[in-house]
Design a protein around this motif. Sequence first.
Motif, PDB file in Angstrom:
ATOM      1  N   THR A   1     -41.349 -41.117  25.794  1.00 30.94           N
ATOM      2  CA  THR A   1     -41.728 -42.501  26.068  1.00 30.94           C
ATOM      3  C   THR A   1     -40.479 -43.369  26.058  1.00 30.94           C
ATOM      4  N   ILE A   2     -40.323 -44.187  27.094  1.00 28.59           N
ATOM      5  CA  ILE A   2     -39.225 -45.160  27.166  1.00 28.59           C
ATOM      6  C   ILE A   2     -39.867 -46.531  27.121  1.00 28.59           C
ATOM      7  N   ARG A   3     -39.589 -47.259  26.051  1.00 28.29           N
ATOM      8  CA  ARG A   3     -40.339 -48.483  25.744  1.00 28.29           C
ATOM      9  C   ARG A   3     -39.404 -49.677  25.598  1.00 28.29           C
TER      10      ARG A   3
ATOM     11  N   LEU B   1     -47.263 -45.598  33.692  1.00 28.89           N
ATOM     12  CA  LEU B   1     -46.636 -46.913  33.776  1.00 28.89           C
ATOM     13  C   LEU B   1     -47.542 -47.911  33.090  1.00 28.89           C
TER      14      LEU B   1
ATOM     15  N   LEU C   1     -43.541 -45.049  30.637  1.00 27.90           N
ATOM     16  CA  LEU C   1     -42.700 -46.242  30.697  1.00 27.90           C
ATOM     17  C   LEU C   1     -43.541 -47.431  30.247  1.00 27.90           C
ATOM     18  N   GLN C   2     -43.042 -48.190  29.265  1.00 27.97           N
ATOM     19  CA  GLN C   2     -43.797 -49.312  28.719  1.00 27.97           C
ATOM     20  C   GLN C   2     -42.910 -50.547  28.609  1.00 27.97           C
TER      21      GLN C   2
ATOM     22  N   LEU D   1     -33.465 -44.889  36.970  1.00 25.95           N
ATOM     23  CA  LEU D   1     -34.041 -43.792  36.210  1.00 25.95           C
ATOM     24  C   LEU D   1     -34.430 -42.678  37.177  1.00 25.95           C
TER      25      LEU D   1
ATOM     26  N   LEU E   1     -41.318 -52.665  30.552  1.00 22.09           N
ATOM     27  CA  LEU E   1     -40.019 -52.640  31.212  1.00 22.09           C
ATOM     28  C   LEU E   1     -40.068 -53.393  32.533  1.00 22.09           C
TER      29      LEU E   1
ATOM     30  N   VAL F   1     -45.328 -52.380  33.334  1.00 23.18           N
ATOM     31  CA  VAL F   1     -44.048 -52.187  34.016  1.00 23.18           C
ATOM     32  C   VAL F   1     -43.987 -53.118  35.220  1.00 23.18           C
TER      33      VAL F   1
END
Length: 428
Positions: free
Chosen positions: A84-86, A347, A328-329, A319, A331, A350
Amino acid sequence: TTLSQMASAVSSVLLVATIGSSVQRHVSLSGSESGDGTEASPFRFLQQCVDVSTSGDVCALANGVYDTDRDVTVVDRPNLASITIRGDASAAGFHTILDGSVAGPTVWVPMTAVDSATGRRSPSCVWESAPLAAGSPLPAQLWITNGQDTASGDVVSTESFEVLTPARFPNARLSDDSVFTAVGPNGSMLYSSKASTFGELVDDGTHTPSLATSGLDVTGMVAVIPLGVMGDELQGVRVTKHSKGVNHFSYTALPGTTASLHPNIPYYFEGDCGLLDSEDEWCVVRNATTDSVRLRVWLVGCGDPNTLKFRVKRRQYALNVSSTAVTLQNLTFRATAFSAYRADLVLDSVNLSFPTSSGRAAGAKRVTLDMDPLPTRAAVASNSVLTRANARRFDRCATSGACAEHPESWVIRHVQLVGRVGGFNLHI
């Protein structure tokens, strides 16, 4: 080891391992390449976090504008099943920004216009920048900002971007969406006639002005023709032969575009400063002798660009994901996008702002597409989810079916969503 040192080490571990059995690591513009990913000692780059993550881990990005070449992140580890990329959602709006643009020119000089009757020179509304840094990639898009963006990555709203239109004929603007008013005598597109043949386009003369009455010699310019109706994708072609007052031009057709559907094809011209004749436009000037690149702008109200700040698009993707399930959160992808190959995506909150750009302003004759073709069914993401996601200011539509009235703007293809889609807004 003292008791205080041991207590500090335990505290540091607790700051990292906070989500069940997964680990949350921190990334910040104030972080360091020698950081350990704790909240007290964050990483500087997202790639550092990805490289040490295991399946289920979280990379938490602090607010700010991540806009350097090293901020481009690759997630391509077969043993990393999910990540997870937050971004930070503590502030209102989308303030964790993965940015594909960089600061633009700061020094501009006014150009002069020559009166064809008297030969006298007078100031014009066109300004030219100082040469861009040697070796800089050609900019694909240009924006005016509200002046809040800085090298240190100050937190700014993505709404501060005001897009300028690559110089084109017929004239139309991105800022007021008139580029998408394709039909009509004053629309954003010209149309071919039934007399057109493969490699030779004949204008139908319905636009005001038409190609023949425009006063232009478009030889060497880029004609943007949606040859997807004849082949497999939208194309730009280089005009090889044309003269002022002539209603047709020759071009070298690209592979895969041979077919018979030539009548009523919409098209327009870009990629040359000879088209810079209206406010809210810009273009690229390349000097082949000195290998230097400058920009030209014509601002609304003949404004002075030295009083403004600019951003130029330099990076297509922020990315790149392969063979990994990525969430993805919170962003914003601004002036950039992300690529995903054989990857399941979620997503959540996003924002995609000005994610695509063709590069034709710099004279590129082929459109760069955002997704690679999917070679097999195995490449189809089977569990993708979009929720509370927002996409705005594509320079081309997401699907031909959804944007059939805008044939000049087809772009995203070879995409198959198999999963849940909810609360997704697409603003063209």
